[in-house]
Design a protein around this motif. Structure first.
Motif, PDB file in Angstrom:
ATOM      1  N   PRO A 112       0.703  -1.108   0.043  1.00 23.48           N
ATOM      2  CA  PRO A 112       0.316   0.253   0.054  1.00 23.48           C
ATOM      3  C   PRO A 112       0.783   1.232  -0.052  1.00 23.48           C
ATOM      4  O   PRO A 112       0.356   2.306  -0.371  1.00 23.48           O
ATOM      5  CB  PRO A 112      -0.877  -0.082   1.336  1.00 23.48           C
ATOM      6  N   LYS A 113       2.263   1.262   0.417  1.00 26.85           N
ATOM      7  CA  LYS A 113       3.069   2.279   0.298  1.00 26.85           C
ATOM      8  C   LYS A 113       3.617   2.532  -1.107  1.00 26.85           C
ATOM      9  O   LYS A 113       4.347   3.685  -1.194  1.00 26.85           O
ATOM     10  CB  LYS A 113       4.232   2.201   1.230  1.00 26.85           C
ATOM     11  N   ALA A 114       3.387   1.746  -1.972  1.00 22.36           N
ATOM     12  CA  ALA A 114       3.975   1.692  -3.226  1.00 22.36           C
ATOM     13  C   ALA A 114       3.478   2.811  -4.352  1.00 22.36           C
ATOM     14  O   ALA A 114       2.090   2.880  -4.427  1.00 22.36           O
ATOM     15  CB  ALA A 114       4.125   0.518  -4.069  1.00 22.36           C
ATOM     16  N   LYS A 115       4.273   3.753  -4.765  1.00 26.47           N
ATOM     17  CA  LYS A 115       3.912   4.777  -5.459  1.00 26.47           C
ATOM     18  C   LYS A 115       4.630   5.069  -6.573  1.00 26.47           C
ATOM     19  O   LYS A 115       5.828   4.887  -6.453  1.00 26.47           O
ATOM     20  CB  LYS A 115       3.791   6.114  -4.668  1.00 26.47           C
ATOM     21  N   TRP A 116       4.077   5.351  -7.701  1.00 28.05           N
ATOM     22  CA  TRP A 116       4.769   5.884  -9.006  1.00 28.05           C
ATOM     23  C   TRP A 116       5.416   7.334  -8.599  1.00 28.05           C
ATOM     24  O   TRP A 116       5.125   7.927  -7.694  1.00 28.05           O
ATOM     25  CB  TRP A 116       3.863   5.723 -10.084  1.00 28.05           C
ATOM     26  N   SER A 117       6.406   7.632  -9.501  1.00 22.53           N
ATOM     27  CA  SER A 117       7.020   9.045  -9.387  1.00 22.53           C
ATOM     28  C   SER A 117       5.973  10.156  -9.289  1.00 22.53           C
ATOM     29  O   SER A 117       6.363  11.236  -8.961  1.00 22.53           O
ATOM     30  CB  SER A 117       8.248   9.153 -10.106  1.00 22.53           C
ATOM     31  N   THR A 118       5.007   9.738 -10.114  1.00 21.46           N
ATOM     32  CA  THR A 118       4.056  10.780 -10.355  1.00 21.46           C
ATOM     33  C   THR A 118       3.028  11.161  -8.691  1.00 21.46           C
ATOM     34  O   THR A 118       2.326  12.052  -8.665  1.00 21.46           O
ATOM     35  CB  THR A 118       2.982  10.587 -11.221  1.00 21.46           C
ATOM     36  N   GLY A 119       3.368  10.090  -7.993  1.00 22.80           N
ATOM     37  CA  GLY A 119       2.713  10.458  -6.500  1.00 22.80           C
ATOM     38  C   GLY A 119       1.398   9.130  -6.635  1.00 22.80           C
ATOM     39  O   GLY A 119       0.507   9.080  -5.420  1.00 22.80           O
ATOM     40  N   PRO A 162      -0.583   5.920  -6.249  1.00 22.16           N
ATOM     41  CA  PRO A 162      -0.346   4.577  -5.953  1.00 22.16           C
ATOM     42  C   PRO A 162      -0.466   3.370  -6.818  1.00 22.16           C
ATOM     43  O   PRO A 162      -1.039   3.741  -7.850  1.00 22.16           O
ATOM     44  CB  PRO A 162      -1.436   4.396  -4.927  1.00 22.16           C
ATOM     45  N   LEU A 163       0.383   2.500  -6.900  1.00 20.06           N
ATOM     46  CA  LEU A 163       0.534   1.523  -7.856  1.00 20.06           C
ATOM     47  C   LEU A 163      -0.970   0.636  -7.506  1.00 20.06           C
ATOM     48  O   LEU A 163      -1.049   0.460  -6.132  1.00 20.06           O
ATOM     49  CB  LEU A 163       1.598   0.299  -7.971  1.00 20.06           C
TER      50      LEU A 163
END
Length: 450
Positions: free
Chosen positions: A18-25, A27-28
């Motif tokens: 749930p902490k995973a984010k793309w560089s755009t902000g 979330p995956l």
């Protein structure tokens, strides 16, 4: 990740951090997996996927109990399922055919990992990445920034000498290896690796190499032991030819499947004669046509040039005229290899832990090139590939792939030359970077000793 069987079908459940984010902000989430599957399953040929292996066996990708859970159901069993969604691309990059084919040509809309793109110079001549403040992994990156500078081999070794760059991959370039050995405060780091050189034929109608008998004969005319020693003798103490298309030395499953395809110029002459190619002066002719083969190689690649010169002499000895066509390195793939504008060529393949990643190289699919640039194959190879893809028992799957490899050799698809050691020249104080063998390089741990 959980593998299970639901209603008799292979099902993989992905629980995304749930902490995973793309560089755009952003979330995956499961929609990223949906977009990756849709763009690479082969149903819409507007998406120029290099391989559809695995994705073409997925029946559905749906949301689980949350947006961070994806449930993937396969229509047919797929033993190498760990190789799909590897890597996972952000849906912004692959949600349309235009984005899939072109989004990363000049920039990259979104990334994920310990670094993110800071800037890309005009023309892509320098790419700078910076520490990603939203990285959710265990380790914060040691380095603040990393600059990537695309250089050909001759320019790269000069940049290493001048201190402009901190590391370079040497490949099988003996000249660069010699220079690197003499640079103060530079280490040479080496291990086994996935890279290997190969010699490819174009099987398109009208080409001399469309004839399997000619391909098999020419393969026996090339002295791979000499090539391995010439290219690697000054780099490693154990240069050796590679006798498999699907595995490399040191990898589980590797075995020699080349059969009678060894250096045997006398046999090559007999087979060319039997195929109707008779000597007429220095070279052979058939129906008034000389046995001329255009070998397309990129400029700035000294190893390719050296290989070409050796093979030119090898083939001349059996009556084949190898014409070396050196083209701009930037054009090599786009204007020549990808469009089949060659008779023969040779370059480096980069293997992966997933054997199925080679599926597109040897599978022949009418109207779809994938990575089979010479368009050489057979229904038997396709059938064996299907069998191997379906097998979920690891030992049986490796055996299936070796049976497939035997047929790839028998078809005269291509000639594997030698496995290149993974060799890097690095500044002595560059830590946790070099030759990772069959592992992955954790860039978050790379840094400089104090």
């Amino acid at each position: 990740i959980v593998e299970s069987e639901v209603n008799g079908k292979q099902t993989i459940t992905y629980d995304i951090n749930p902490k995973a984010k793309w560089s755009t902000g952003r979330p995956l989430d499961y929609r990223d997996l949906v977009a990756n599957w849709t763009s690479q399953n082969g149903k819409d040929t507007a998406y120029e996927a290099s391989s559809t292996a695995g994705y073409d066996r997925i029946e559905s990708v749906v949301r689980g109990t949350t947006d961070q859970q994806a449930i993937v159901t396969f229509s047919k069993k797929y033993g190498d399922w760990r190789g799909v969604f590897y890597p996972l691309l952000p849906r912004e990059n692959v949600d349309t055919a235009d984005h899939f084919n072109k989004a990363a040509l000049t920039t990259f809309p979104a990334t994920a990992g310990p670094f993110r793109i800071k800037n890309i110079a005009a023309g892509g001549k320098r790419i700078v990445v910076e520490r990603n403040p939203d990285w959710w992994g265990e380790n914060k990156s040691v380095l603040d920034t990393i600059s990537y500078i695309p250089l050909d081999q001759s320019a790269a070794i000069g940049a290493l000498q001048s201190g402009e760059i901190d590391q370079m991959e040497l490949g099988s370039d003996a000249d660069s290896f010699k220079v690197a050995k003499g640079i103060p405060n530079v280490d040479l780091r080496q291990s086994l690796g996935y890279q290997y050189r190969h010699f490819d034929f174009n099987g398109a109608a009208g080409r001399i190499t469309a004839d399997k008998a000619v391909r098999l004969a020419l393969m026996k005319a090339i002295d791979r032991d000499f090539l391995a020693n010439a290219q690697l003798g000054q780099i490693t103490s154990k240069p050796a030819v590679l006798d498999s298309h699907l595995f490399v030395n040191g990898q589980k499953g590797y075995q020699a499947n080349n059969g009678d395809i060894t250096f045997n110029p006398d046999q090559a002459k007999k087979e060319l004669e039997a195929a109707g190619w008779v000597m007429a002066g220095d070279f052979r002719k058939k129906d008034g046509k000389q046995l001329d083969l255009h070998d397309v190689i990129p400029s700035g690649a000294s190893n390719a040039s050296q290989e070409a010169q050796v093979m030119q002499q090898n083939l001349k000895a059996v009556g084949a005229n190898l014409i070396i066509d050196t083209v701009p390195s930037d054009d090599f793939f786009n204007k020549y290899i990808l469009v089949g504008a060659f008779d023969v060529t040779h370059f480096t393949w980069e293997g992966t832990p997933f054997t199925s990643s080679s599926d597109g190289i040897y599978r022949l699919t009418p109207g779809i090139t994938l990575q089979n640039y010479g368009q050489i194959g057979s229904p038997q190879i396709n059938a064996l590939a299907d069998t191997a893809l379906t097998e979920t028992d690891d030992a049986k799957r490796l055996a299936d792939y070796n049976e497939l490899d035997k047929q790839v050799w028998a078809e005269g698809h291509s000639l594997t030359l030698f496995q290149r050691p993974s060799t890097y020249a690095t500044k002595k104080n560059l830590a946790n970077f070099g030759a990772p063998a069959f592992g992955d390089q954790d860039m978050s741990k790379v840094g400089f000793l104090k």
